[in-house]
Design a protein around this motif. Structure first.
Motif, PDB file in Angstrom:
ATOM      1  N   ASN A 190      25.545  66.418  74.487  1.00  0.00           N
ATOM      2  CA  ASN A 190      25.107  67.812  74.451  1.00  0.00           C
ATOM      3  C   ASN A 190      23.817  68.101  75.200  1.00  0.00           C
ATOM      4  N   THR A 192      23.301  69.160  78.140  1.00  0.00           N
ATOM      5  CA  THR A 192      23.433  70.437  78.838  1.00  0.00           C
ATOM      6  C   THR A 192      23.339  71.590  77.856  1.00  0.00           C
ATOM      7  N   ASP A 193      24.010  71.462  76.714  1.00  0.00           N
ATOM      8  CA  ASP A 193      23.932  72.519  75.695  1.00  0.00           C
ATOM      9  C   ASP A 193      22.511  72.679  75.182  1.00  0.00           C
ATOM     10  N   ILE A 195      19.734  72.232  76.764  1.00  0.00           N
ATOM     11  CA  ILE A 195      18.956  72.997  77.732  1.00  0.00           C
ATOM     12  C   ILE A 195      19.434  74.440  77.801  1.00  0.00           C
ATOM     13  N   ASP A 196      20.754  74.640  77.767  1.00  0.00           N
ATOM     14  CA  ASP A 196      21.288  76.005  77.841  1.00  0.00           C
ATOM     15  C   ASP A 196      20.808  76.869  76.687  1.00  0.00           C
ATOM     16  N   GLU A 262      18.218  73.785  83.590  1.00  0.00           N
ATOM     17  CA  GLU A 262      19.542  73.196  83.611  1.00  0.00           C
ATOM     18  C   GLU A 262      19.440  71.672  83.543  1.00  0.00           C
ATOM     19  N   ALA A 263      20.560  71.076  83.215  1.00  0.00           N
ATOM     20  CA  ALA A 263      20.605  69.610  83.184  1.00  0.00           C
ATOM     21  C   ALA A 263      20.550  69.051  84.599  1.00  0.00           C
ATOM     22  N   ALA A 266      25.401  67.229  88.598  1.00  0.00           N
ATOM     23  CA  ALA A 266      26.569  66.373  88.420  1.00  0.00           C
ATOM     24  C   ALA A 266      26.563  65.271  89.466  1.00  0.00           C
ATOM     25  N   THR A 270      30.889  64.850  86.184  1.00  0.00           N
ATOM     26  CA  THR A 270      30.604  65.791  85.120  1.00  0.00           C
ATOM     27  C   THR A 270      31.124  67.152  85.529  1.00  0.00           C
ATOM     28  N   ASP A 272      32.786  71.203  83.780  1.00  0.00           N
ATOM     29  CA  ASP A 272      33.429  71.900  82.675  1.00  0.00           C
ATOM     30  C   ASP A 272      34.755  71.227  82.334  1.00  0.00           C
ATOM     31  N   GLN A 658      23.816  80.512  82.495  1.00  0.00           N
ATOM     32  CA  GLN A 658      24.404  80.313  81.169  1.00  0.00           C
ATOM     33  C   GLN A 658      25.612  81.218  80.927  1.00  0.00           C
TER      34      GLN A 658
END
Length: 845
Positions: A190, A192-193, A195-196, A262-263, A266, A270, A272, A658
């Motif tokens: 998580n 990315t989540d 940071i989002d 953001e993370a 990729a 990585t 979606d 986001q």
């Protein structure tokens, strides 16, 4: 003049013929020999490599060292450029190969220190594991020795046209270990989540952000159920004692940061939709009375596909040579990662365990604050060689929590900038900067490679669990079945215990209260063996209910895929009274039912539209069966409605980075909003004085979709097709994005029209914030029949070969796209019958 024209035409024909011959020779010179005999000095005995009609090798040897040496040789035959590319990425040296376009990626990877950790892990390997990893490296080197770069792969020949000649380095054991770090990064859960959430506070309050990350749906089953817990230091499934009084990890949400980043970009797949499906059913639910196991990992598409099919067989299976295993491997890594041996089968899915935290650090000069003291930063210099350019050097800084990411990422630095402004207002001392450091379990050396070999040798549930204990990173759900009729599930991995916070928000690095207090002991991780309901389903859904005393990770998939799989497994037995077959399992893997549509379409059909032109879209939905097949008009229209619905509902209130991607989390968010027609989320904040409602947004989204499909497909709804929008392109990770059409066409394949979508069992994901192109796919599919292993089936996304224009470069794609699978020969008799080519590797006399 006619004679001159004939001469010119003749000369042109010779030039064209010469170019064709040169191209033909250049392309084919890297194709490996798959028949005959090759002498290898490091071998102790003969090894045979038998390939079937798809080029898939089955390797037979008398010793483990010979077996894995041969695997290294065969991997290099088919995929050496892919291996070399990966090791350049994992070492932060990709710019040496392709130039300064890769320099930012190199800086990130070198800052994280993947290869540095892999070097530390090498020193931790036991003698047996080290011997096998080194044998694999010798096999790779035996193949590349004496061959020019162009003889190893066409990519090198093309790169040689624009840059200096390149000679690959010899392969080492560390090159293999570092690849596991790359996979762990892709599956790091998580971050990315995390940071989002912070990024979203640019326009929203923390409470509003939390609405966009809803709890796991109450009606959706967890993997091991809601009754297991930890009792007396061990996990106990079923109806055990009350959890009252057990120590629990604090799960209070943090409100530490208000703005963010953001993370990291990729790197190796990585994107979606990264995840997987796997399930295992007991003999009570199968036609044979023995278990079956299915698995299809969802990763970003690439050319060649990420997996490599292989069989590794000791001619005599005994204590001295215990391997008889077949399945999917990674080129560059010895062993079989997912598959079966003669006794057991196993599959993997991403667990989404929270194994990474971001720490906001107060930095002053060359120190940072911790527990009221200034502590020296750790620093090191990293220098990058750049093909066609000048070297560049950076300074990597680290705190006790890990490397500082904000030195390289302006967005990550925004987390610190916002925090700095808040603290300045509160009177914090001038001269202090704020940085973001990453703590991640994969940066602690714990060699997972041991688990790969152990899984290949395991003969029963207990040995399987011993192997799972060694599977430290990445944390994966492991499903199990054996020929004796048993099935099971095990959570592995190093999962931190947080003394404060739940890992969902960045935390203050200067406060010791937010340190990890160790990791969850293996014996306390969730597990189940021969469950009463006769099956186990994992689809990145929540592992266990809230009665479990440790928060394993809050950001799992919402369970739409897992619920569909459970329904199909249960329904097949209940409706027919017959057990599941291999064909049933394979069909289930390609199921395209859209549960999100089943919830949303009835609401869409109640909304009036003002013209016949727009209401024609509703008519398409009214006839639709919610199956997201490539040739479906309803699937095409619904996908467009979904995309525009998300845009109209959320784009006005979220930063662009986001915006909703449309995956399973957003299914759950919109599901809840549909029951709140006057919710503030429906209102467009960019239209002051106007208060939009749910039905207005639904109507506008349907109008948007009708206009879009008219423009990009046809005015006639009967001609709409989901596959026309939802296309898969297989791209070479380096030269496939060159921007030179001829070069791109050499290595890329597609685009292909396909079905499936987000949150669907046939998980061909797409990003609603960007378009309909495929971003992740079932990278392989397998079904293992524990009654007769030769009845098992498998399929790869592309093919065995990494050589462009080789007959096995993409020869499995048509079968994969059609939802079919290939026979999976395992017994010696079946392998012999399927063999087309045999290569013998022999010792030097």
């Amino acid at each position: 003049m006619r004679r001159i024209g004939m001469v010119i035409a003749g000369l042109l024909a010779l030039v064209v013929l010469g170019v064709a011959v040169f191209s033909f020779v250049t392309v084919r010179r890297s194709f490996p020999d798959t028949t005959g005999e090759v002498q290898i000095s490091a071998l102790k005995g003969d090894v045979t490599v038998q390939r079937d009609g798809r080029g898939v090798p089955q390797i037979y040897a008398d010793t483990p060292e010979d077996l894995f040496l041969a695997q290294g040789y065969v991997h290099a035959q088919d995929r050496f450029y892919e291996m070399d590319f990966r090791r350049h990425v994992t070492a932060g040296r990709l710019a040496e190969l392709v130039g300064d376009a890769a320099l930012d990626t190199d800086k990130y990877v070198r800052t994280l220190g993947w290869r540095r950790v892999a070097e530390q892990e090498l020193a931790l390997l036991d003698d047996d594991t080290l011997r096998l990893v080194n044998a694999y490296a010798r096999g790779v080197n035996r193949y590349i020795d004496g061959r020019s770069s162009a003889e190893l792969s066409l990519e090198y020949a093309v790169l040689g046209l624009t840059g200096p000649s390149y000679r690959p380095e010899r392969w080492t054991a560390v090159d293999s270990l570092a690849w596991i770090k790359a996979m762990a990064w892709d599956l790091r859960s998580n971050m990315t989540d995390e940071i989002d959430r912070v990024l979203s506070t640019e326009k929203l309050t923390v409470d509003q952000v939390e609405e966009l990350y809803p709890d796991y749906p109450k009606g959706h089953a967890t993997i091991v159920g809601d009754e297991g817990t930890v009792v007396d230091g061990s996990f106990t499934s079923g109806r055990g004692p009350s959890t009252t009084g057990l120590a629990r990890t604090a799960v209070a949400a943090l409100e530490a940061a208000r703005d963010g980043a953001e993370a990291l970009p990729a790197l190796l797949g990585t994107g979606d939709g990264i995840g997987s499906n796997s399930w295992v059913v007991s003999g009570d639910r199968t036609a044979t009375g023995r278990p079956m196991l299915a698995n299809d990992p969802h990763l970003a598409p690439s050319m060649p596909g990420i997996w490599y099919q292989v069989g590794l067989h000791c001619r005599t299976v005994d204590e001295a040579c215990p391997y008889d295993v077949s399945g999917f491997s990674f080129s560059g890594l010895p062993g079989v990662v997912v598959g079966h041996n003669a006794k057991i089968a196993w599959g993997v899915t991403t667990m989404y365990a929270d194994v990474a935290d971001l720490y906001v650090e107060r930095v002053t000069g060359d120190t940072y604050e911790y527990a009221g003291q200034q502590v020296p930063l750790e620093t090191r210099e990293e220098t990058f060689e750049v093909a066609g350019g000048e070297p560049e050097t950076i300074t990597v800084r680290s705190t006790r929590h890990g490397p500082i990411l904000s030195d390289l990422d302006d967005d990550a630095a925004d987390v610190a900038t916002t925090r700095r402004a808040q603290d300045a207002a509160a009177g914090t001392a001038a001269g202090t900067s704020y940085e973001v450091a990453l703590r991640w379990t994969a940066l602690d050396p714990k060699p997972t490679i041991r688990a790969v070999f152990s899984l290949g040798r395991a003969q029963d549930w207990e040995q399987f669990r011993v192997a799972a204990k060694q599977f430290t990173v990445p944390s994966q759900n492991l499903v199990y079945a054996d020929v004796d009729g048993n099935i099971g599930y095990q959570s592995p991995g190093t999962i931190p215990i947080r003394t404060t916070g739940d890992g969902r928000w960045p935390v203050p690095g200067w406060d010791p209260a937010y340190e990890w207090s160790g990791s969850v002991p293996f014996d306390q991780l969730p597990t189940v063996y021969n469950p009463d309901e006769g099956f186990v389903v994992t689809a990145n859904n929540k592992v266990i209910g809230d009665q479990y005393p440790v928060n394993l990770g809050a950001d799992t998939a919402a369970g739409y895929r897992s619920e569909r799989i459970r329904d199909l497994i249960s329904g097949r037995s209940a409706s027919t009274g017959e057990g599941l077959t291999v064909d049933d399992m394979a069909r289930l893997q390609t199921d395209t039912y859209n549960a999100n549509a089943a919830r949303l379409v009835p609401e869409l059909l109640t909304v009036p539209l003002d013209t016949t032109y727009y209401s024609q879209g509703q008519e398409v939905l009214a006839k639709w069966d919610f199956m997201q097949d490539a040739d479906s008009p309803g699937a095409a229209y619904f996908a467009s409605v979904w995309r525009h619905l998300l845009a109209r509902t959320f784009h006005d209130e979220l930063p662009e980075g986001q915006w909703p991607d449309g995956g399973e989390r957003w299914f759950a968010v919109v599901d809840r909003l549909l029951d709140r027609p006057a919710s503030r989320w429906w209102d467009d904040v960019t239209t002051p004085g106007v208060r939009e409602t749910r039905d207005q947004v639904l109507a506008d989204a349907m109008r948007d979709a009708r206009d879009e499909l008219t423009m990009i497909q046809s005015r006639d709804p009967g001609e709409w097709r989901w596959g026309t929008m939802h296309r898969l392109e297989l791209v070479n990770p380096t030269l496939g994005d060159s921007g030179v059409g001829l070069v791109d066409r050499l290595f890329n394949r597609g685009p292909y029209k396909i079905g499936g979508g987000n949150g669907i069992v046939d998980a061909t994901s797409w990003d609603a914030a960007k378009g309909y192109e495929v971003t992740a796919v079932p990278s392989m599919r397998m079904v293992v029949d524990l009654d007769d292993l030769d009845r098992s089936r498998w399929i790869n996304l592309t093919g065995a070969s990494g050589h462009a224009f080789h007959e096995h470069y993409v020869d499995q794609q048509d079968t994969w796209r059609a939802g079919r699978t290939l026979p999976w020969a395992f017994s010696r008799e079946a392998v012999d019958e399927a063999t087309d080519d045999t290569l013998t590797l022999t010792p030097v006399p």
